[in-house]
Design a protein around this motif. Structure first.
Motif, mmCIF file in Angstrom:
data_model
loop_
_atom_site.group_PDB
_atom_site.id
_atom_site.type_symbol
_atom_site.label_atom_id
_atom_site.label_comp_id
_atom_site.label_asym_id
_atom_site.label_seq_id
_atom_site.Cartn_x
_atom_site.Cartn_y
_atom_site.Cartn_z
ATOM 1 N N UNK A 1 0.841 -1.192 0.000
ATOM 2 C CA UNK A 1 0.000 0.000 0.000
ATOM 3 C C UNK A 1 0.880 1.246 0.000
ATOM 4 N N UNK A 2 0.561 2.174 -0.896
ATOM 5 C CA UNK A 2 1.306 3.423 -1.043
ATOM 6 C C UNK A 2 0.392 4.578 -0.650
ATOM 7 N N UNK A 3 0.830 5.369 0.320
ATOM 8 C CA UNK A 3 0.023 6.483 0.828
ATOM 9 C C UNK A 3 0.183 7.723 -0.043
ATOM 10 N N UNK A 4 -0.733 8.674 0.152
ATOM 11 C CA UNK A 4 -0.700 9.977 -0.531
ATOM 12 C C UNK A 4 -0.760 9.834 -2.048
ATOM 13 N N UNK A 5 -1.441 8.794 -2.510
ATOM 14 C CA UNK A 5 -1.539 8.532 -3.948
ATOM 15 C C UNK A 5 -2.921 8.982 -4.408
ATOM 16 N N UNK A 6 -2.977 10.106 -5.106
ATOM 17 C CA UNK A 6 -4.248 10.734 -5.462
ATOM 18 C C UNK A 6 -4.967 9.982 -6.584
ATOM 19 N N UNK A 7 -6.207 10.367 -6.811
ATOM 20 C CA UNK A 7 -6.970 9.778 -7.918
ATOM 21 C C UNK A 7 -6.326 10.106 -9.261
ATOM 22 N N UNK A 8 -5.775 11.315 -9.379
ATOM 23 C CA UNK A 8 -5.084 11.687 -10.621
ATOM 24 C C UNK A 8 -3.840 10.827 -10.820
ATOM 25 N N UNK A 9 -3.118 10.565 -9.722
ATOM 26 C CA UNK A 9 -1.956 9.675 -9.800
ATOM 27 C C UNK A 9 -2.385 8.286 -10.276
ATOM 28 N N UNK A 10 -3.513 7.822 -9.741
ATOM 29 C CA UNK A 10 -3.973 6.475 -10.100
ATOM 30 C C UNK A 10 -4.439 6.417 -11.551
ATOM 31 N N UNK B 1 -3.758 3.994 -16.448
ATOM 32 C CA UNK B 1 -3.900 4.256 -17.870
ATOM 33 C C UNK B 1 -2.606 4.218 -18.647
ATOM 34 N N UNK B 2 -1.505 3.907 -17.975
ATOM 35 C CA UNK B 2 -0.204 3.885 -18.648
ATOM 36 C C UNK B 2 -0.141 2.759 -19.672
ATOM 37 N N UNK B 3 0.599 2.986 -20.738
ATOM 38 C CA UNK B 3 0.757 1.952 -21.759
ATOM 39 C C UNK B 3 1.452 0.727 -21.181
ATOM 40 N N UNK B 4 2.361 0.944 -20.237
ATOM 41 C CA UNK B 4 3.021 -0.165 -19.547
ATOM 42 C C UNK B 4 2.929 0.094 -18.048
ATOM 43 N N UNK C 1 -14.650 0.074 -15.871
ATOM 44 C CA UNK C 1 -13.259 0.098 -15.408
ATOM 45 C C UNK C 1 -12.299 0.374 -16.561
ATOM 46 N N UNK C 2 -12.567 -0.226 -17.718
ATOM 47 C CA UNK C 2 -11.687 0.004 -18.860
ATOM 48 C C UNK C 2 -11.780 1.452 -19.327
ATOM 49 N N UNK C 3 -12.982 2.016 -19.329
ATOM 50 C CA UNK C 3 -13.141 3.414 -19.739
ATOM 51 C C UNK C 3 -12.377 4.347 -18.807
ATOM 52 N N UNK D 1 -9.370 6.876 -20.031
ATOM 53 C CA UNK D 1 -9.718 8.296 -19.993
ATOM 54 C C UNK D 1 -8.474 9.176 -19.875
ATOM 55 N N UNK D 2 -8.389 10.172 -20.760
ATOM 56 C CA UNK D 2 -7.279 11.114 -20.711
ATOM 57 C C UNK D 2 -6.100 10.752 -21.591
ATOM 58 N N UNK D 3 -6.193 9.662 -22.349
ATOM 59 C CA UNK D 3 -5.096 9.309 -23.254
ATOM 60 C C UNK D 3 -4.938 10.388 -24.327
ATOM 61 N N UNK D 4 -3.761 10.414 -24.928
ATOM 62 C CA UNK D 4 -3.452 11.446 -25.914
ATOM 63 C C UNK D 4 -3.623 10.928 -27.340
#
Length: 237
Positions: free
Chosen positions: A44-53, A58-61, A100-102, A106-109
């Protein structure tokens, strides 16, 4: 207080990570690593925001993103080893859904292409990702792979076998019979191109249950894509 079982995990395609999850209420990231090819300890990693997640999921890898952005940031994201989750938690790990997939997409370039890892996950889950690529290209990826050219506004027919060909482009008698056999059960997805910023260039309308995601270009929504399920399509695969 969190335990190894308390944050639902979503399986991911990675050679290093088995599954990930996030608790937005406490800004906690959960990562289950692979050990000798099998799901192992959950950290578990603390201070990990929704934007971070969103960026991580959504990362390619998934693995490369973790190594580049999370593993070195021990002070930013303090972590603790929660141990191996119980068998009950593993059994309860949610399957990949269109929602979940959407969220992951979300936010890809733009230009966007579904990465091989997510292509495999979408196929296994029976999900189809639909989006626009260039000014006239209707793209389907995942459990159905196909492309059609749509100019301005156009309706695409889709069923469990894939995208139906454009009627006017069919010359072969056998293909024409197949088209008329499939057409009554096929579902319609209408592609609309030409939105003026801040509206997306590409949008889609359909009666099919779906989840939406945005593809960005220079900070503006280029395409509002959709994710649908094979279970909702007519016609046998």
């Amino acid at each position: 207080m969190h335990t190894a079982n308390s944050i639902p995990l979503m399986k991911v395609a990675s050679s290093k990570i088995a599954a990930i999850g996030h608790d937005a209420a406490t800004n906690t990231l959960a990562v289950q690593f692979l050990s000798k090819g099998q799901p192992g300890n959950v950290y578990h990693y603390s201070e990990f925001s929704s934007a971070d997640y969103d960026a991580f999921s959504g990362a390619e890898s998934i693995g490369k993103h973790f190594i580049a952005h999370i593993q070195p940031a021990k002070d930013k994201y303090p972590y603790v080893n929660m141990g191996v989750p119980s068998a009950a938690q593993v059994a309860a790990t949610p399957a990949l859904t269109k929602e979940l997939l959407a969220v992951a997409l979300h936010g890809r370039e733009y230009p966007f292409l579904l990465p091989p890892e997510e292509q495999a996950l979408a196929t296994a889950a029976g999900l189809v990702v639909i989006y626009g690529n260039s000014d006239d290209s209707f793209e389907a990826r995942g459990a159905i792979i196909g492309q059609q050219y749509v100019y301005g506004h156009g309706a695409i027919l889709i069923d469990g076998k894939g995208l139906l060909p454009v009627r006017d482009n069919i010359d072969d008698d056998a293909e024409l019979r197949d088209f008329f056999t499939r057409e009554p059960l096929a579902k319609k997805v209408r592609a609309i191109f030409g939105g003026v910023a801040p509206e997306p260039s590409w949008t889609y309308t359909t009666s099919l249950p779906h989840a939406t995601f945005d593809i960005m270009e220079d900070g503006i929504v280029y395409c509002r894509g959709i994710v649908i399920s094979m279970a909702d399509l007519g016609g046998a695969a």
